[in-house]
Design a protein around this motif. Sequence first.
Motif, PDB file in Angstrom:
ATOM      1  N   PHE A 161       0.827  -1.205   0.000  1.00  0.00           N
ATOM      2  CA  PHE A 161       0.000   0.000   0.000  1.00  0.00           C
ATOM      3  C   PHE A 161       0.865   1.259   0.000  1.00  0.00           C
ATOM      4  CE2 PHE A 161      -2.649  -3.287   2.002  1.00  0.00           C
ATOM      5  CZ  PHE A 161      -3.730  -3.249   1.135  1.00  0.00           C
ATOM      6  N   GLY A 162       0.229   2.370  -0.367  1.00  0.00           N
ATOM      7  CA  GLY A 162       0.951   3.642  -0.421  1.00  0.00           C
ATOM      8  C   GLY A 162       1.956   3.692  -1.551  1.00  0.00           C
ATOM      9  N   GLN A 163       1.741   2.880  -2.591  1.00  0.00           N
ATOM     10  CA  GLN A 163       2.684   2.827  -3.701  1.00  0.00           C
ATOM     11  C   GLN A 163       1.917   2.972  -5.017  1.00  0.00           C
ATOM     12  OE1 GLN A 163       5.947   0.123  -3.595  1.00  0.00           O
ATOM     13  NE2 GLN A 163       5.532  -0.516  -1.489  1.00  0.00           N
ATOM     14  N   ALA A 164       2.219   4.050  -5.726  1.00  0.00           N
ATOM     15  CA  ALA A 164       1.573   4.316  -7.003  1.00  0.00           C
ATOM     16  C   ALA A 164       2.424   3.774  -8.144  1.00  0.00           C
ATOM     17  CB  ALA A 164       1.366   5.814  -7.178  1.00  0.00           C
ATOM     18  N   ALA A 165       1.767   3.200  -9.138  1.00  0.00           N
ATOM     19  CA  ALA A 165       2.490   2.693 -10.307  1.00  0.00           C
ATOM     20  C   ALA A 165       3.074   3.869 -11.077  1.00  0.00           C
ATOM     21  CB  ALA A 165       1.552   1.890 -11.191  1.00  0.00           C
ATOM     22  N   GLY A 190       8.715 -11.162 -18.418  1.00  0.00           N
ATOM     23  CA  GLY A 190       7.460 -10.498 -18.732  1.00  0.00           C
ATOM     24  C   GLY A 190       7.519  -9.004 -18.540  1.00  0.00           C
ATOM     25  N   ILE A 191       7.340  -8.557 -17.294  1.00  0.00           N
ATOM     26  CA  ILE A 191       7.217  -7.136 -17.020  1.00  0.00           C
ATOM     27  C   ILE A 191       7.759  -6.819 -15.635  1.00  0.00           C
ATOM     28  CG2 ILE A 191       4.852  -7.416 -16.126  1.00  0.00           C
ATOM     29  CD1 ILE A 191       4.172  -4.679 -17.289  1.00  0.00           C
ATOM     30  N   THR A 192       8.364  -5.642 -15.507  1.00  0.00           N
ATOM     31  CA  THR A 192       8.772  -5.108 -14.203  1.00  0.00           C
ATOM     32  C   THR A 192       8.006  -3.820 -13.975  1.00  0.00           C
ATOM     33  OG1 THR A 192      11.000  -6.054 -14.334  1.00  0.00           O
ATOM     34  CG2 THR A 192      10.664  -4.227 -12.797  1.00  0.00           C
ATOM     35  N   VAL A 193       7.186  -3.809 -12.928  1.00  0.00           N
ATOM     36  CA  VAL A 193       6.403  -2.618 -12.577  1.00  0.00           C
ATOM     37  C   VAL A 193       7.150  -1.846 -11.503  1.00  0.00           C
ATOM     38  CG1 VAL A 193       4.230  -1.765 -11.605  1.00  0.00           C
ATOM     39  CG2 VAL A 193       4.221  -3.734 -13.167  1.00  0.00           C
ATOM     40  N   VAL A 194       7.349  -0.563 -11.756  1.00  0.00           N
ATOM     41  CA  VAL A 194       8.037   0.309 -10.805  1.00  0.00           C
ATOM     42  C   VAL A 194       6.999   1.172 -10.103  1.00  0.00           C
ATOM     43  CG1 VAL A 194       9.781   2.113 -10.503  1.00  0.00           C
ATOM     44  CG2 VAL A 194      10.079   0.367 -12.286  1.00  0.00           C
ATOM     45  N   THR A 195       7.024   1.165  -8.771  1.00  0.00           N
ATOM     46  CA  THR A 195       6.093   1.988  -7.987  1.00  0.00           C
ATOM     47  C   THR A 195       6.860   3.056  -7.221  1.00  0.00           C
ATOM     48  OG1 THR A 195       6.204   0.551  -6.042  1.00  0.00           O
ATOM     49  CG2 THR A 195       4.526   0.045  -7.714  1.00  0.00           C
ATOM     50  N   GLU A 215      10.412  -2.201  -7.180  1.00  0.00           N
ATOM     51  CA  GLU A 215      10.195  -2.924  -8.425  1.00  0.00           C
ATOM     52  C   GLU A 215       9.504  -4.256  -8.148  1.00  0.00           C
ATOM     53  OE1 GLU A 215      13.849  -3.416 -10.510  1.00  0.00           O
ATOM     54  OE2 GLU A 215      14.075  -1.269 -10.965  1.00  0.00           O
ATOM     55  N   PHE A 216       8.574  -4.610  -9.019  1.00  0.00           N
ATOM     56  CA  PHE A 216       7.840  -5.863  -8.888  1.00  0.00           C
ATOM     57  C   PHE A 216       7.841  -6.572 -10.236  1.00  0.00           C
ATOM     58  CE2 PHE A 216       6.128  -2.838  -5.833  1.00  0.00           C
ATOM     59  CZ  PHE A 216       6.175  -3.567  -4.658  1.00  0.00           C
ATOM     60  N   ASP A 217       8.376  -7.764 -10.243  1.00  0.00           N
ATOM     61  CA  ASP A 217       8.470  -8.554 -11.468  1.00  0.00           C
ATOM     62  C   ASP A 217       7.286  -9.510 -11.575  1.00  0.00           C
ATOM     63  OD1 ASP A 217      10.968  -7.479 -12.294  1.00  0.00           O
ATOM     64  OD2 ASP A 217      11.976  -8.779 -10.831  1.00  0.00           O
ATOM     65  N   ALA A 218       6.772  -9.658 -12.782  1.00  0.00           N
ATOM     66  CA  ALA A 218       5.672 -10.591 -13.019  1.00  0.00           C
ATOM     67  C   ALA A 218       5.610 -10.915 -14.504  1.00  0.00           C
ATOM     68  CB  ALA A 218       4.349 -10.000 -12.550  1.00  0.00           C
ATOM     69  N   GLU A 219       4.821 -11.925 -14.811  1.00  0.00           N
ATOM     70  CA  GLU A 219       4.613 -12.240 -16.224  1.00  0.00           C
ATOM     71  C   GLU A 219       3.746 -11.189 -16.893  1.00  0.00           C
ATOM     72  OE1 GLU A 219       2.646 -15.741 -19.021  1.00  0.00           O
ATOM     73  OE2 GLU A 219       3.194 -16.215 -16.948  1.00  0.00           O
TER      74      GLU A 219
END
Length: 474
Positions: free
Chosen positions: A239-243, A252-257, A266-270
Amino acid sequence: MVVGDIATGTDVLVVGAGPGGYVAAIRAAQLDLDVTLVEKDAFGGTCLNHGCIPSKALISATDLAQRVREGEHMGIHADPAIDMAGMVAWKDQVVDQLTSGVEKLCKGNGVTLMEGRAEFADEHTARIAHGGEGQGSESVEFEHAIVATGSRPIELPGFEFDGEHVLSSKEALAMDRVPSSLVVVGAGYIGMELATVFAKAGSDVTVVEALDQALPGYEADVTRVVRKRAEELGIDFHFGQAAAEWTESDDGITVVTETEEGSRSEFDAEKALVAVGRQPVTDALGLDAAGVETDGNGFVPTDDRARTDQEHIFAIGDVAGEPMLAHTAMAEGHVAAEVIAGEPAALDHQAIPAAVFTDPEIGTVGMTEAEAEDAGFEPLVGTFPLRASGRALTMDETDGFVRIVADADSEFVLGAQIVAPEASELVAEVGLAIEMGATLEDVVGTIHTHPTLSEAVMEAAANARGEAVHTLNR
């Protein structure tokens, strides 16, 4: 009218065949009005094709798999394999049955169906552009119009939907295989429902939310139960983390918040599912040409009879703003049709229920205790825990509670918050109580079948009066 157009006329032009639009069209036809219903994509709208119905189908299917998977203590030993392609095919059969049913109901009630994109040309004319090469367009002149074009998912800047790495809810519901991992951006009701689906299907799910809790807008003790269960399913919350941005990775993809303080993670996912809300579909309708104004967010302001600032043009459903719920659209569709037909109809939003199909479900209607206080009532509150329900115990689903809010002086029922299996069904009883002006005594005096979950509603009402038998009274 454009030269070369075919011109037709109708009493009521309904734009959009979602839950609000098709209900409005059918009701208007039942009231002996000539009705033309225009849809540019698929009859049934987002709800039947890409939202309510397909999501609940996948929720039911993955719930079944999870129940079997967790049944060892009940003497059930199994580890079901999920064939996502087969599950989606079954979901599509359900959708097809319902959408074809909508068309049959409309035709059976005498509604003229028209496929194409509608755009207002003036206050009493709309042009319908038909899809396909050489299909052309035609003009429809109307006495009244009902705008029911619904909403679409909001795209975050930098997270435009590509169908491969960044998904909308529509695309997520059509995947034919379970992603190994999934980042869900947004912990509202859509994000939470689909996070639960894919966690039960076998994905490693991470939820990131810019606010400080899941399901913002619901009371903390309500969301606490749902979040606890989600964490038991392996869902990881941040929580408290905006994309902020994303990059393609080997997997796949790395989402940075980013937090408000500027720290980044950083959050890695397919794949990533973005579910941060919905916006009205009003930008290509030519509402200006019809003299209909929208607000800064594209919504169409209406009065309690669903009328816009042009009294012969109505707006219902998501385009008219909150609450953006399919059943609200249906109710508004009824009102709009009846007002056009000269009936004394008006909207009453005091008893509109809301449901979240998480595990367990959430069902709410009317006022919370805080809202009752703000409205000038002295709230009288009764609660019944699911762990004291015989039926909940036999279902092995004892997380949650039923809470009823009433006026202390008159004991009129004002609202309820329910966290329980089948909460979406249980809340209807309280909605009826509010609508008919029932008291706590009325609810308590209604004999409920035993053993059922609905007894928890009766017991909560009894608890508010200090008369509960199956839980300690306050």
